[in-house]
Motif scaffolding. Structure first.
Motif, mmCIF file in Angstrom:
data_model
loop_
_atom_site.group_PDB
_atom_site.id
_atom_site.type_symbol
_atom_site.label_atom_id
_atom_site.label_comp_id
_atom_site.label_asym_id
_atom_site.label_seq_id
_atom_site.Cartn_x
_atom_site.Cartn_y
_atom_site.Cartn_z
ATOM 1 N N UNK A 1 -13.840 42.061 62.861
ATOM 2 C CA UNK A 1 -15.095 42.671 63.289
ATOM 3 C C UNK A 1 -15.483 43.818 62.355
ATOM 4 N N UNK A 2 -14.486 44.531 61.832
ATOM 5 C CA UNK A 2 -14.778 45.568 60.841
ATOM 6 C C UNK A 2 -15.375 44.982 59.581
ATOM 7 N N UNK A 3 -14.896 43.807 59.182
ATOM 8 C CA UNK A 3 -15.481 43.128 58.037
ATOM 9 C C UNK A 3 -16.906 42.702 58.314
ATOM 10 N N UNK A 4 -17.138 42.136 59.507
ATOM 11 C CA UNK A 4 -18.485 41.703 59.875
ATOM 12 C C UNK A 4 -19.433 42.895 59.969
ATOM 13 N N UNK A 5 -18.925 44.059 60.387
ATOM 14 C CA UNK A 5 -19.760 45.262 60.442
ATOM 15 C C UNK A 5 -20.355 45.578 59.075
ATOM 16 N N UNK A 6 -19.612 45.290 58.006
ATOM 17 C CA UNK A 6 -20.085 45.620 56.665
ATOM 18 C C UNK A 6 -21.236 44.733 56.213
ATOM 19 N N UNK A 7 -21.410 43.582 56.826
ATOM 20 C CA UNK A 7 -22.525 42.745 56.416
ATOM 21 C C UNK A 7 -22.466 41.364 57.030
#
Length: 490
Positions: free
Chosen positions: A306-312
């Protein structure tokens, strides 16, 4: 900045606390609206709705109201940031042809949304007893950190919005603030933007070329590694500096992450406020490490995905987050084996520390390739080139990258020297409290592995920092094309 600072100084002189708060708020809204005024109502609407939910929570502490507030905030991000991503994936899986919305990503939506979610949760927990609207609004829109962080908690900045802070030690605040701003500007304009063309060339060609040579692949990967470092740390320094000119201290967000000795240590140093948010409001609510080893590893993976998805809105970012999740799982598993004595420590401490840093940095560089690349094919082409497995490519395409590479490698070596040998900006100014909690920051430092340079207000330092400020401003006018801060995209 100059007219905003002049207005602040006038209001400060007349001891107008509310005037300063509204002046900085107005300046922040003008700053935000300068990009695209059409999204200013979205920011204002988000602030008003969240403050109203906060007032209701103060009276009821109703869990349903809190959930409604969180869903409202996440829905804004889902629509503006992820709608086309989800529609595109549904179209690909179902063979549908649902038209994309093509909405522009509102500036800073991830940052001001996360801050407001944390504020609602703190209100629900009883950690916010009272906050008037002007201070709340400034907490959300304060221009030094609005665009790309740091993500600040209410307990960190709202108590500072008072006259005693605004009127404290003006000349020292201006000196420390200008110092941090000059360093950050130099990092961004001269160092990050100076190395960016090499990264852009390699990653651009990797999307179209048939293979990437070994040397070119490493030039591209290392160039982007340093570009991102100086771009983001430069932004953080400038944010700290701008805020300090008004007497406000922000939390640390960047602490020499490439000196980390493990992936866990890396995430204690890189985008620290985002790491704290994900830990406090996602990882711990999921169960953290309280429900056994297997559940802990699952929670780590979910948090980092989810942290990765937050970036884009891209599978590349999700994969990057998954890589770091896997790194963290391996890190925790290895640490457990060491703690139980299953892994003997046979290396001398300096060798072990150097090896740990090298392995950690290598893992970070590999992950950055997927973070930067426009597609998986482009990222894989770079990775194959870095490992020497890429043997099919068109030499003529790479002549612009590899021709005369000695200066490139010298430049990369110079950037590495700055990263690993010099103190970071917070260490450089630590005697003058550049951040919140500077004593804790200093106490947690494990090593003095850098040149012992320390700033102090003096004519010599003023002249030196003015010089790099002038160099940076000259470079602004020399650049053929301005390069945005990388993290404004997130």
């Amino acid at each position: 900045m100059p007219p905003v600072l002049i207005g602040y100084l006038i209001l400060r002189h007349f001891k107008m606390e509310n005037g300063i708060i509204w002046w900085l708020t107005l300046a922040s809204l003008v700053f935000y609206g300068w990009w695209k005024p059409i999204y200013l109502p979205l920011l204002l609407g988000s602030v008003v709705v969240n403050y109203a939910i906060h007032r209701v929570l103060l009276k009821t502490q109703d869990r349903f109201i809190l959930i409604f507030g969180i869903v409202f905030n996440l829905a804004l991000i889902a629509v503006f940031k992820y709608a086309d991503f989800f529609i595109g994936n549904v179209n690909a899986l179902a063979g549908a042809d649902v038209p994309l919305l093509h909405l522009a990503l509102p500036l800073a939506i991830s940052f001001f949304t996360f801050q407001q979610i944390s504020f609602l949760i703190d209100t629900y927990k009883g950690q916010v007893t009272e906050c008037d609207f002007p201070r709340y609004m400034l907490f959300v829109v304060f221009f030094p950190q609005l665009i790309a962080g740091p993500i600040v908690m209410q307990k960190e900045t709202i108590p500072q919005f008072r006259l005693a802070i605004f009127r404290s030690r003006l000349m020292l605040n201006l000196a420390v603030g200008a110092t941090l701003f000059a360093i950050g500007l130099f990092k961004k304009i001269v160092l990050a933007d100076g190395i960016a063309p090499y990264a852009n060339t390699v990653f651009g060609l990797a999307e179209t070329a048939n293979g990437v040579p070994f040397e070119a692949a490493w030039i591209g990967a290392l160039a982007y590694t340093f570009q991102l470092y100086f771009d983001f740390s430069g932004y953080c320094d400038m944010a700290l500096g701008l805020a300090r000119m008004f007497g406000i201290r922000l939390p640390v967000n960047f602490n020499s992450p490439y000196k980390a000795t493990s992936i866990s240590d890396f995430w204690r140093r890189w985008h620290i406020t985002l790491s704290h948010f994900l830990r406090d409001y996602l990882y711990i609510p999921l169960g953290g490490n309280r429900s056994g080893v297997s559940r802990q590893k699952a929670n780590l993976m979910v948090t980092m995905l989810l942290g990765g998805l937050w970036h884009g809105a891209s599978w590349n970012f999700v994969f990057w987050g998954g890589l770091h999740g896997a790194y963290l799982v391996i890190n925790h598993s290895w640490s457990a084996l060491v703690a139980k004595g299953y892994v003997p420590n046979i290396l001398p401490k300096p060798v072990a520390e150097f090896s740990a840093r090298g392995l950690t940095l290598l893992a970070v560089i590999v992950a950055w390739v997927y973070f930067r690349a426009e597609s998986f094919d482009g990222a894989n082409a770079i990775i194959y080139g870095m490992t020497g497995l890429s043997t099919v490519y068109e030499p003529k395409l790479w002549e612009t990258v590899t021709l005369g590479t000695a200066p490139i490698w010298a430049g990369l070596a110079l950037l590495a020297g700055i990263v690993f040998l010099l103190p970071n900006s917070i260490e450089f100014t630590e005697r003058y409290n550049p951040i919140l909690g500077v004593k804790k920051f200093v106490a947690q430092r494990k090593t003095q592995g850098f040149l012992p340079l320390r700033w102090r207000p003096s004519y010599g330092w003023a002249a030196g920092l003015s010089a790099i400020g002038v160099v940076s401003m000259v470079q602004v006018y020399r650049l053929a094309e301005m390069t945005e801060f990388i993290y404004f995209n997130f």
